[in-house]
Write a protein that holds these residues in place. Structure first.
Motif, PDB file in Angstrom:
ATOM      1  N   ASP B   6      50.081  61.863  57.048  1.00 59.51           N
ATOM      2  CA  ASP B   6      49.861  60.911  56.960  1.00 59.51           C
ATOM      3  C   ASP B   6      50.298  60.495  55.117  1.00 59.51           C
ATOM      4  OD1 ASP B   6      46.706  61.056  54.925  1.00 59.51           O
ATOM      5  OD2 ASP B   6      48.145  59.413  54.738  1.00 59.51           O
ATOM      6  N   PHE B   7      50.737  59.596  55.035  1.00 64.47           N
ATOM      7  CA  PHE B   7      51.725  59.271  53.744  1.00 64.47           C
ATOM      8  C   PHE B   7      51.115  60.032  52.586  1.00 64.47           C
ATOM      9  CE2 PHE B   7      54.032  57.573  51.117  1.00 64.47           C
ATOM     10  CZ  PHE B   7      53.334  57.264  49.385  1.00 64.47           C
ATOM     11  N   THR B   9      48.301  62.326  52.362  1.00 60.97           N
ATOM     12  CA  THR B   9      48.443  64.285  51.895  1.00 60.97           C
ATOM     13  C   THR B   9      49.952  64.049  51.694  1.00 60.97           C
ATOM     14  OG1 THR B   9      47.449  63.500  54.104  1.00 60.97           O
ATOM     15  CG2 THR B   9      48.272  65.803  53.878  1.00 60.97           C
ATOM     16  N   ALA B  12      49.607  63.828  47.677  1.00 60.60           N
ATOM     17  CA  ALA B  12      48.611  64.927  47.358  1.00 60.60           C
ATOM     18  C   ALA B  12      49.646  66.801  47.602  1.00 60.60           C
ATOM     19  CB  ALA B  12      48.007  64.478  48.259  1.00 60.60           C
ATOM     20  N   THR B  16      50.898  68.522  44.594  1.00 62.67           N
ATOM     21  CA  THR B  16      50.604  70.048  44.378  1.00 62.67           C
ATOM     22  C   THR B  16      51.600  70.904  44.238  1.00 62.67           C
ATOM     23  OG1 THR B  16      48.492  69.270  46.002  1.00 62.67           O
ATOM     24  CG2 THR B  16      49.179  71.715  45.450  1.00 62.67           C
ATOM     25  N   LEU B 217      41.915  78.458  44.462  1.00 60.01           N
ATOM     26  CA  LEU B 217      43.402  78.866  45.063  1.00 60.01           C
ATOM     27  C   LEU B 217      43.070  78.849  46.646  1.00 60.01           C
ATOM     28  CD1 LEU B 217      46.657  79.640  44.848  1.00 60.01           C
ATOM     29  CD2 LEU B 217      45.790  81.552  44.368  1.00 60.01           C
ATOM     30  N   ILE B 218      41.978  79.057  46.642  1.00 64.50           N
ATOM     31  CA  ILE B 218      41.615  79.839  48.178  1.00 64.50           C
ATOM     32  C   ILE B 218      41.721  78.170  48.808  1.00 64.50           C
ATOM     33  CG2 ILE B 218      40.403  79.827  49.734  1.00 64.50           C
ATOM     34  CD1 ILE B 218      39.504  82.684  48.214  1.00 64.50           C
ATOM     35  N   GLY B 219      40.356  76.826  47.908  1.00 66.14           N
ATOM     36  CA  GLY B 219      40.805  75.777  48.122  1.00 66.14           C
ATOM     37  C   GLY B 219      42.312  74.738  48.285  1.00 66.14           C
ATOM     38  N   ARG B 220      43.203  75.376  47.853  1.00 62.95           N
ATOM     39  CA  ARG B 220      44.738  74.501  47.513  1.00 62.95           C
ATOM     40  C   ARG B 220      45.330  74.886  49.355  1.00 62.95           C
ATOM     41  NH1 ARG B 220      43.460  69.713  46.824  1.00 62.95           N
ATOM     42  NH2 ARG B 220      45.929  69.394  46.590  1.00 62.95           N
ATOM     43  N   PHE B 221      45.440  76.519  48.640  1.00 58.93           N
ATOM     44  CA  PHE B 221      45.909  76.681  50.124  1.00 58.93           C
ATOM     45  C   PHE B 221      45.673  76.332  51.252  1.00 58.93           C
ATOM     46  CE2 PHE B 221      48.414  81.103  47.763  1.00 58.93           C
ATOM     47  CZ  PHE B 221      48.878  79.372  47.685  1.00 58.93           C
ATOM     48  N   GLN B 222      43.876  76.161  51.620  1.00 56.33           N
ATOM     49  CA  GLN B 222      43.435  75.598  52.781  1.00 56.33           C
ATOM     50  C   GLN B 222      43.815  74.165  53.110  1.00 56.33           C
ATOM     51  OE1 GLN B 222      38.925  76.886  51.597  1.00 56.33           O
ATOM     52  NE2 GLN B 222      39.343  78.159  53.397  1.00 56.33           N
ATOM     53  N   LEU B 225      47.808  74.618  53.440  1.00 56.02           N
ATOM     54  CA  LEU B 225      48.001  76.035  55.516  1.00 56.02           C
ATOM     55  C   LEU B 225      47.797  74.267  56.187  1.00 56.02           C
ATOM     56  CD1 LEU B 225      46.943  78.590  54.873  1.00 56.02           C
ATOM     57  CD2 LEU B 225      49.225  77.346  55.578  1.00 56.02           C
ATOM     58  N   MET B 231      48.331  74.094  60.003  1.00 52.65           N
ATOM     59  CA  MET B 231      48.380  75.503  60.989  1.00 52.65           C
ATOM     60  C   MET B 231      46.469  75.789  60.916  1.00 52.65           C
ATOM     61  SD  MET B 231      50.778  77.625  58.370  1.00 52.65           S
ATOM     62  CE  MET B 231      52.069  77.861  58.357  1.00 52.65           C
TER      63      MET B 231
END
Lengths: 278, 232, 216, 395
Positions: B6-7, B9, B12, B16, B217-222, B225, B231
């Motif tokens: 998806d372009f 994503t 974003a 990020t 931070l957890i939200g951004r890494f989720q 990933l 993944m």
């Protein structure tokens, strides 16, 4: 023992450690068991006590900055309300939030439709979107929800929505579920609406605002409180769900332990430095 | 690991990473992303407030009041009374007033006539002075005091201990914020006890704030990933 | 005249809003409701003014070739693009796959969340480098912070599983939140309420002139 | 007669459906003898006090058949009409076992008549006597808010009294806050090092009262920087506080007798977006290296980044905010922090103006009254007397 090299440590090493400690458990979960606290149980039971089919106001006052903590709460609360056949009216008083809130609610509704539940926009739930004006909007809704929100988030006229024909003002709601990230949020709802319009209220908020709302929980103005990702995870556990909040808690545990270590270590370094210098 | 196709994503995810690059050092990529962000947010605020407040709350009622047609469906709006026969929640022509006040705000951009904007300020500050004063007086002063009236003894031991401790904490913290006498003698002792309770509450605040920040931070890494790199 | 009348208007409106809290009668509640509708609209115009202000500030910065002016060009271009697209897409600008929603989801939403996420890193470095216990009070704050921080995550209870239930980190954290924290927080709430009420009174009595500025 | 607001379109078919189902179920049950339930009785209607006359409260005695065991009563139907004989419109259908209901959709000063019926598998039986006329009256004063009015009026009288005392020369005593010494020391330090002072009046708009306090303190700070000829930087997040900050710095330089030294570029409009504002501030801290950072006003998540970057540049930092969730960061990272309402107290002390000192002294006296009320209230509660607690209850 000279720790001065620690003090001159480049802070980017600390950034690296935080990054690794958070990334690790997301890739390989540890599964530290979750506890359960009273305010979360009270939140769950307050919603469970709403009469079937009642209409509930759900004000999601947050923007993308509150996403990781508040989107899981919004999803879980919306599902619990839908399973109780409650009808939900959604509003968002944060300038940057109405797009995110609508996407979250619509995503949840899609998931439940896929599970075979008959949920129709306009009949079972309505998203009235954003309105500027902070507390002024809250008091305005007391005179009539449609006066404050002439159209909904998808530019339909509010009067054209079947659910909205049964909603006059706050007396039409059985409860207010407020998901809040700051100002305007739970404090303003308690001050302007909770006692003035006798609207029972529960709140899910970011961890940073939770301590400030404990006095409202103790005084009974709030009937339940979800504090941050931990609150969202415990709420998911009570509901038997495994959402993004639960998945994030391992990373929270490790990172919290690391920050605690930083505080202790930072002071040990400073304390040894003060003693070694003559 | 299936990369997303998806372009959006990808856009974003790259932005990020541009912002995370600030952790290494302030660099052109971060500056570009930051200014892009300020531009988008300022633009978004204008469009949002235009389409969700100025049009539905101001333009539509005025359009209906003066042309007796619905602005979207252009159907005839049948109702009694002229453009100024308002009633609660239906103010029709009276919306000219906030419309004018809103436009007057723009005089701030012109030095010579910027005093005209004081009329709009007067309305905003008057309304909020009234709303906030009553909101705080009821919600944060009287309701909080009323909730603190609790029996200090009479039920089991631990509840009484907590109630007494709570009341001492409340009263000494209130005395800490006392300015009419120097903090000496008994008032000094009360203030020093109060600061103990205050510092414990700030410590609790610190602990909860740490969780909020880490959740972001957890939200951004989720996102990086799961949505971008695929993944699971 | 340029200052007295707006002040008088503020006083009248402020007093009227105070009255509307105590008087449910429609003679007071209908005008109060109208005033709130006006406030909602004027605040919305305030945001539009904010955007216009940002535009004029950055345009003049570009004109004067201030440092970083090429980035300001990016800012102005994005701002104008977002506004023009938003206005062109009309009332349904927030439906599913409009360009505005693409800008919102992929640019605004992701970048704001990432800006906040930076804080997680700064909290760790600030904890290590700026969290200095220099006084007894800071020591109390540190102790409470450590207990609450560890007590609020599952790892806290794991570490103190060997202690009896009421003394475990989770339980101590609950006690801190419900007794000392609540007492102090309530005192701060009440103090702040008096501050807000005093300032509200000054605004209504036209004594608080600061929002009009010192000019003529 | 137009249908009442909040017409109950979907409820009527729903209700019919319930009746049919109930009858079928009863039929299937077979053995049990089914007859229409006994009617409820003594329906009364009364005006709900303290409102705009838009609500009436209904109460009735339950139907004798309405006991948990026997499934004769499936609920109650409450109907309303403007004339004693009808036509009747349904107000609501109420679950069995409930004996009261508030009808919140009435027009004020209009007589309404009500009737109630018990319905069940055996059919519908109306109560013998209807109730009415019930008229929703508007009240001029909401009695449940007398406690709020009492405390508010007492507070305002105290404030006006001390304002008058302060204005007529008898300056009431206000202790000097340690935070103010810290501000003056910070500016002095910046002057010695020849570096600018960075002053941030919070990041909220003018409707946040902390921003007003931050701007009042700015005037006194500007007076000091004018006198010491130290450059001052004031980045502001919103347009309205931006223009007020300009006025404040201008009048600060005016009062210090150095209007010509006022530099219009010292006050800068940045952006209402929280993190763009922080990025700009950290940029100023790292590039211009101000020696003193003063943060006075409403702060949110960005307080941490400002305090930590400031700590790194070695600047002396003094902060003040009433947002309690941000205080921990300022307390640990800044040299001095004004806690909660000390921000308002500092603006009163620094400006010395009667209007601010009056507010401060009034608040002090009301705090004593609050402490007394809480002590008396707790003692009364301990002896089981709940009078004061219920009086203070607000709706």
């Amino acid at each position: 023992m000279n720790l001065s090299w620690l003090e001159k440590l480049d802070r980017r090493w600390l950034f690296l450690i935080v990054g690794v400690l958070v990334m690790g458990p997301l890739l390989r979960p540890i599964g530290v068991p979750l506890g359960s606290s009273k305010p979360v149980k009270q939140f769950h039971d307050a919603i469970a006590a709403i009469p079937e089919g009642a209409i509930v106001l759900m004000s999601c006052d947050y923007d993308p900055g509150g996403k990781p903590e508040l989107v899981p709460m919004t999803r879980t609360a919306f599902r619990q309300l839908m399973e109780r056949h409650c009808r939900v009216v959604i509003t968002c008083l944060w300038t940057g939030g109405s797009g995110l809130v609508d996407e979250t609610i619509e995503g949840m509704a899609q998931e439940m439709r896929a599970e075979g539940k008959d949920i129709v926009y306009g009949r079972d739930y309505v998203d009235l979107g954003y309105k500027a004006g902070y507390e002024a909007v809250m008091v305005l809704m007391g005179k009539g929800i449609a006066n404050a929100f002439p159209q909904d988030q998808r530019a339909n006229a509010t009067s054209s929505l079947p659910l909205m024909r049964e909603v006059r003002d706050y007396s039409s709601f059985a409860m207010l579920v407020n998901i809040s990230a700051g100002y305007p949020g739970t404090k303003e709802w308690v001050q302007q609406v909770n006692s003035r319009f006798h609207l029972p209220m529960v709140s899910g908020c970011t961890a940073v605002s939770a301590p400030e709302y404990y006095p409202y929980l103790q005084s009974g103005q709030l009937r339940g409180l979800l504090g941050g990702m931990a609150g969202a995870a415990e709420y998911e556990k009570l509901r038997g769900e495994k959402g993004s909040a639960t998945k994030g808690m391992d990373a929270q545990s490790l990172a919290h332990a690391f920050v605690a270590l930083c505080i202790v270590l930072g002071n040990v370094v400073q304390w040894t430095k003060r003693r070694t210098t003559p | 690991m299936t990369l997303s196709h998806d372009f959006g994503t990808w856009v974003a995810a790259l932005l990020t990473l541009c912002i995370f690059s600030f952790l290494y050092k302030d660099n052109p990529l971060y500056k570009f992303a930051e200014h892009l962000f300020v531009g988008v947010s300022a633009g978004y605020y204008i469009v949002l407030n235009f389409w969700t407040v100025v049009v539905p709350n101001l333009y539509d009622p005025l359009y209906r009041a003066f042309t007796r047609h619905d602005p979207i469906t252009h159907a005839v709006v049948e109702r009694t009374g002229g453009p100024f026969a308002g009633s609660v929640g239906d103010y029709r022509g009276w919306f000219l007033i906030p419309g004018l006040l809103g436009l007057l705000l723009f005089t701030r951009l012109v030095r010579r006539v910027d005093w005209l904007s004081r009329w709009s300020l007067a309305v905003i500050i008057g309304v909020y002075a009234g709303l906030k004063t009553t909101g705080f007086a009821q919600g944060d002063l009287v309701a909080q005091a009323q909730a603190s009236l609790q029996p200090l003894w009479g039920h089991d031991f631990w509840t009484s201990v907590n109630a007494i401790l709570f009341t001492i904490g409340l009263l000494t913290s209130l005395l800490f914020f006392f300015y009419s006498r120097e903090h000496k003698g008994s008032l000094g002792i009360a203030a020093r006890t109060g600061i103990v309770f205050l510092m414990v509450s700030f410590g609790a605040g610190y602990g909860y704030t740490v969780m909020s920040r880490l959740s972001l931070l957890i939200g951004r890494f989720q996102f990086l990933l799961n949505d971008w790199l695929g993944m699971k | 005249m340029k200052r007295e009348l707006p002040l008088l208007l503020t006083a009248v409106i402020g007093l009227f809003m105070l009255l509307s809290f105590f008087v449910p009668h429609h003679v007071v509640s209908v005008p109060a409701d109208f005033l709130q509708q006006c406030a909602v609209i004027v605040v919305a115009f305030g945001y539009v003014l904010g955007g216009a202000n940002a535009l004029s500030v950055n345009l003049s910065a570009i004109a004067r070739r201030q440092p970083d002016w090429p980035y300001k060009l990016v800012l102005v271009a994005t701002l104008l693009f977002t506004v023009l697209i938003g206005l062109k897409e009309g009332r349904h600008w927030q439906d599913g796959n409009t360009i505005s929603m693409f800008l919102y989801n992929q640019l605004y939403s992701s970048m704001q969340a990432t800006m906040f996420a930076l804080l997680a890193f700064f909290i760790a470095s600030a904890a290590f480098r700026a969290f200095r216990v220099r006084t007894v009070e800071a020591g109390l704050l540190a102790a409470a912070a450590l207990i609450v921080m560890l007590g609020r995550v599952p790892i806290g209870d794991q570490l103190t599983a060997w202690l009896p239930e009421p003394v475990r980190l989770g339980a101590v954290q609950d006690w801190i939140m419900n007794v000392p924290q609540n007492a102090a927080k309530r005192a701060v709430l009440m103090g702040a309420a008096l501050g807000v009420m005093a300032t509200g009174l000054r605004v209504i009595l036209g004594i608080e002139r600061s929002y009009l500025g010192g000019g003529d | 007669m137009t249908t009442e607001p909040g017409a109950h379109g979907p409820v009527r078919p729903l209700l019919a459906g319930v009746l049919v189902l109930a009858v079928l179920a009863a039929g299937a049950a077979g053995a049990q003898e089914i007859h229409p339930p006994a009617p409820p009785s003594s329906l009364t209607v009364a005006d709900v006090p303290n409102d705009a006359g838009s609500a009436l409260t209904l109460a009735w005695k339950l139907s004798p058949d309405d006991s948990a065991g026997r499934r004769l009563v499936a609920g109650y139907r409450l109907e309303r009409a403007v004339a004693p004989e009808g036509p009747w419109t349904l107000v609501d259908s109420i679950a069995p076992g409930t004996a009261a209901r508030v009808d919140a959709g009435v027009h004020r000063n209009t007589p309404y008549f009500y009737r109630v019926a018990a319905y069940g598998p055996g059919g519908v039986t109306f109560a013998l006597a209807n109730a009415g006329p019930g008229i929703g009256r508007e009240t001029w004063f909401n009695l449940t808010r007398t406690s709020v009015l009492t405390f508010m009026l007492t507070f305002y009288l105290l404030v006006l009294f001390f304002m008058e005392r302060a204005r007529t020369g008898q300056k009431p005593f206000v202790r000097r806050l340690a935070g103010i010494d810290a501000i003056e020391e910070a500016i002095g330090r910046a002057t010695e090092m020849g570096r600018p002072v960075l002053y941030v009046p919070g990041i909220q708009d003018i409707d946040d009262i902390q921003t007003v306090a931050g701007l009042v303190i700015l005037e006194s700070v500007a007076k000091l920087t004018a006198r010491y000829e130290t450059p001052i930087r004031v980045p502001v997040a919103y347009p309205i506080p931006f223009t007020i900050a300009q006025e404040m710095v201008k009048s600060g330089y005016l009062n210090a007798g150095r209007p010509e030294a006022y530099d219009p570029d010292s006050v800068q409009f940045v952006s209402p977006e929280q993190f763009a504002f922080v990025a700009k501030l950290t940029g100023i801290m790292l590039r211009d290296r101000p020696a003193a950072h003063i943060f006075m006003g409403s702060f949110y998540a960005e307080s941490l980044m400002l305090a930590e970057t400031g700590f790194q540049t070695g600047a002396i930092q003094v902060a003040g905010t009433a947002n309690v969730h941000q205080l921990p960061f300022f307390v640990v990272a800044c040299d001095y922090t004004l806690i909660g309402e000390e921000l308002y107290a500092a603006s009163a002390y620094l400006s010395g103006e009667a209007r601010l000192v009056g507010g401060l002294k009034g608040a002090d006296m009301l705090k004593l009254l609050m402490i007394l009320t809480i002590l008396v209230g707790c003692l009364l509660e301990s002896f089981g007397v709940h009078g004061l607690t219920t009086w203070m209850e607000t709706q």
